[in-house]
Design a protein around this motif. Structure first.
Motif, PDB file in Angstrom:
ATOM      1  N   LYS A   1       0.905  -1.138  -0.080  1.00  0.00           N
ATOM      2  CA  LYS A   1       0.031  -0.063  -0.012  1.00  0.00           C
ATOM      3  C   LYS A   1       0.863   1.340   0.191  1.00  0.00           C
ATOM      4  O   LYS A   1       1.790   1.370   0.756  1.00  0.00           O
ATOM      5  N   VAL A   2       0.616   2.165  -0.898  1.00  0.00           N
ATOM      6  CA  VAL A   2       1.347   3.566  -0.852  1.00  0.00           C
ATOM      7  C   VAL A   2       0.242   4.846  -0.672  1.00  0.00           C
ATOM      8  O   VAL A   2      -0.815   4.613  -1.197  1.00  0.00           O
ATOM      9  N   THR A   3       0.707   5.520  -0.018  1.00  0.00           N
ATOM     10  CA  THR A   3       0.015   6.772   0.267  1.00  0.00           C
ATOM     11  C   THR A   3       0.927   7.971  -0.205  1.00  0.00           C
ATOM     12  O   THR A   3       2.046   7.930  -0.162  1.00  0.00           O
ATOM     13  N   PHE A   4       0.119   9.083  -0.520  1.00  0.00           N
ATOM     14  CA  PHE A   4       0.806  10.248  -1.076  1.00  0.00           C
ATOM     15  C   PHE A   4       0.059  11.627  -0.394  1.00  0.00           C
ATOM     16  O   PHE A   4      -0.836  11.743  -0.965  1.00  0.00           O
ATOM     17  N   ASP A   5       0.849  12.269   0.233  1.00  0.00           N
ATOM     18  CA  ASP A   5       0.495  13.439   0.957  1.00  0.00           C
ATOM     19  C   ASP A   5       1.204  14.469   0.490  1.00  0.00           C
ATOM     20  O   ASP A   5       2.415  14.679   0.509  1.00  0.00           O
ATOM     21  N   THR A   6       0.785  15.534  -0.559  1.00  0.00           N
ATOM     22  CA  THR A   6       1.353  16.570  -1.385  1.00  0.00           C
ATOM     23  C   THR A   6       1.391  17.730  -0.439  1.00  0.00           C
ATOM     24  O   THR A   6       2.455  18.325  -0.616  1.00  0.00           O
ATOM     25  N   THR A   7       0.717  17.662   0.809  1.00  0.00           N
ATOM     26  CA  THR A   7       0.892  18.953   1.683  1.00  0.00           C
ATOM     27  C   THR A   7       2.000  18.695   2.430  1.00  0.00           C
ATOM     28  O   THR A   7       2.955  19.424   2.872  1.00  0.00           O
ATOM     29  N   LEU A   8       2.165  17.435   2.931  1.00  0.00           N
ATOM     30  CA  LEU A   8       3.226  17.017   4.130  1.00  0.00           C
ATOM     31  C   LEU A   8       4.678  16.774   3.091  1.00  0.00           C
ATOM     32  O   LEU A   8       5.741  16.646   3.685  1.00  0.00           O
ATOM     33  N   LYS A   9       4.240  16.679   1.747  1.00  0.00           N
ATOM     34  CA  LYS A   9       5.536  16.198   0.893  1.00  0.00           C
ATOM     35  C   LYS A   9       6.056  14.813   1.353  1.00  0.00           C
ATOM     36  O   LYS A   9       7.285  14.631   1.540  1.00  0.00           O
ATOM     37  N   GLN A  10       5.019  13.983   1.411  1.00  0.00           N
ATOM     38  CA  GLN A  10       5.583  12.517   2.034  1.00  0.00           C
ATOM     39  C   GLN A  10       4.868  11.497   1.249  1.00  0.00           C
ATOM     40  O   GLN A  10       3.622  11.534   1.003  1.00  0.00           O
ATOM     41  N   SER A  11       5.426  10.380   1.123  1.00  0.00           N
ATOM     42  CA  SER A  11       4.786   9.134   0.946  1.00  0.00           C
ATOM     43  C   SER A  11       5.358   7.804   1.589  1.00  0.00           C
ATOM     44  O   SER A  11       6.461   7.873   2.157  1.00  0.00           O
ATOM     45  N   LEU A  12       4.363   7.242   2.039  1.00  0.00           N
ATOM     46  CA  LEU A  12       4.532   6.058   2.879  1.00  0.00           C
ATOM     47  C   LEU A  12       4.166   4.808   2.043  1.00  0.00           C
ATOM     48  O   LEU A  12       3.495   4.927   1.295  1.00  0.00           O
ATOM     49  N   PHE A  13       5.229   3.681   2.364  1.00  0.00           N
ATOM     50  CA  PHE A  13       4.957   2.767   1.582  1.00  0.00           C
ATOM     51  C   PHE A  13       4.946   1.284   2.642  1.00  0.00           C
ATOM     52  O   PHE A  13       5.871   1.346   3.377  1.00  0.00           O
ATOM     53  N   HIS A  14       3.734   0.716   2.837  1.00  0.00           N
ATOM     54  CA  HIS A  14       3.624  -0.255   3.491  1.00  0.00           C
ATOM     55  C   HIS A  14       3.561  -1.802   2.904  1.00  0.00           C
ATOM     56  O   HIS A  14       3.147  -1.962   1.927  1.00  0.00           O
ATOM     57  N   ILE A  15       4.126  -2.668   3.809  1.00  0.00           N
ATOM     58  CA  ILE A  15       4.099  -4.226   3.084  1.00  0.00           C
ATOM     59  C   ILE A  15       3.399  -4.791   4.548  1.00  0.00           C
ATOM     60  O   ILE A  15       4.003  -4.778   5.591  1.00  0.00           O
ATOM     61  N   THR A  16       2.270  -5.135   4.205  1.00  0.00           N
ATOM     62  CA  THR A  16       1.360  -5.887   5.467  1.00  0.00           C
ATOM     63  C   THR A  16       1.917  -7.554   5.195  1.00  0.00           C
ATOM     64  O   THR A  16       2.247  -7.744   4.265  1.00  0.00           O
ATOM     65  N   ALA A  17       1.841  -8.138   6.411  1.00  0.00           N
ATOM     66  CA  ALA A  17       2.090  -9.431   6.594  1.00  0.00           C
ATOM     67  C   ALA A  17       3.456  -9.785   5.991  1.00  0.00           C
ATOM     68  O   ALA A  17       3.448 -10.568   5.043  1.00  0.00           O
ATOM     69  N   SER A  18       4.387  -9.072   6.531  1.00  0.00           N
ATOM     70  CA  SER A  18       5.768  -9.042   5.658  1.00  0.00           C
ATOM     71  C   SER A  18       6.328 -10.828   5.806  1.00  0.00           C
ATOM     72  O   SER A  18       6.163 -11.185   6.747  1.00  0.00           O
TER      73      SER A  18
END
Lengths: 114, 113
Positions: free
Chosen positions: B63-80
């Protein structure tokens, strides 16, 4: 498709020698990129071509580095003369021209300059 | 100056947990953000792309999120899984059509069995 092909996979040379790295992009791709990767500096873009034309070579470290793309299926990166600080892994990547397109990377050439 | 920073150089997590990797950037306005995986001795491989007008994108356990206000992306790997161990790179695409990407420094993820 064979993917992006690079040769040689490994190159060991002595300081002062000329080094030529080769790349064959994926057929149909019209953008080609040369990168250098080191532990210290990560993945750095050296130069890229769109439709065989160099677009931005601002990442090329010095005049010792040159790159050509004589046709859509072949590109070279040349270092002359080579220096020990050029030791790195050099990647070639290709993509379809246009925003938002992924890049396909080759396996890289590990260059060691003694 | 323009910077793309990824959280800690290395991240260790236990198998089964969710891994969260961060990509922060300054002085860029990307239209797209891409994530790549790189295994030792190999070139980076594309995983996911998210557009500036998208908040979240999913693909299987990723799962990837993208917050252009925070200038940040988070990348999640579940059940690694241990097979997820690799270096993950974020890359910014300005969307100009010039096609060049600006890569982050990478995060080396190790999933411990």
């Amino acid at each position: 498709d064979a993917g992006v092909i690079q040769s040689p996979r490994h190159e060991v040379t002595e300081m002062g020698q000329e080094v030529t790295l080769r790349c064959k992009p994926i057929s149909g791709h019209n953008s080609l990129f040369w990168y250098r990767q080191t532990m210290m500096r990560g993945l750095e873009l050296l130069i890229y071509f769109n439709n065989n034309v160099p677009i931005d070579d601002s990442g090329m470290p010095e005049d010792r580095f040159s790159a050509k793309m004589p046709n859509a299926s072949f590109s070279t990166l040349k270092i002359q003369p080579s220096e020990p600080r050029d030791s790195a892994v050099y990647f070639c990547a290709s993509s379809l021209l246009g925003p938002g397109n992924e890049q396909f990377f080759g396996p890289g050439t590990r260059l060691t300059v003694l | 100056s323009q910077k793309i920073e990824q959280n800690s150089e290395a991240l260790n997590i236990q198998e089964g947990k969710t891994a969260t990797l961060t990509c922060n950037y300054t002085n860029y306005s990307p239209a797209y953000l891409q994530w790549y995986r790189q295994d030792p001795g190999r070139g980076p491989v594309f995983l996911l792309l998210i557009r500036e007008n998208e908040k979240e994108k999913r693909k299987e356990r990723l799962k990837v999120t993208f917050d252009t206000t925070l200038k940040q992306s988070l990348f999640h790997i579940t059940a690694s899984q241990p097979a997820d161990s690799a270096t993950y790179l974020c890359a910014l695409d300005m969307g100009t059509g010039a096609n060049n990407l600006f890569f982050g420094t990478g995060t080396r993820l190790t999933v411990i069995p």
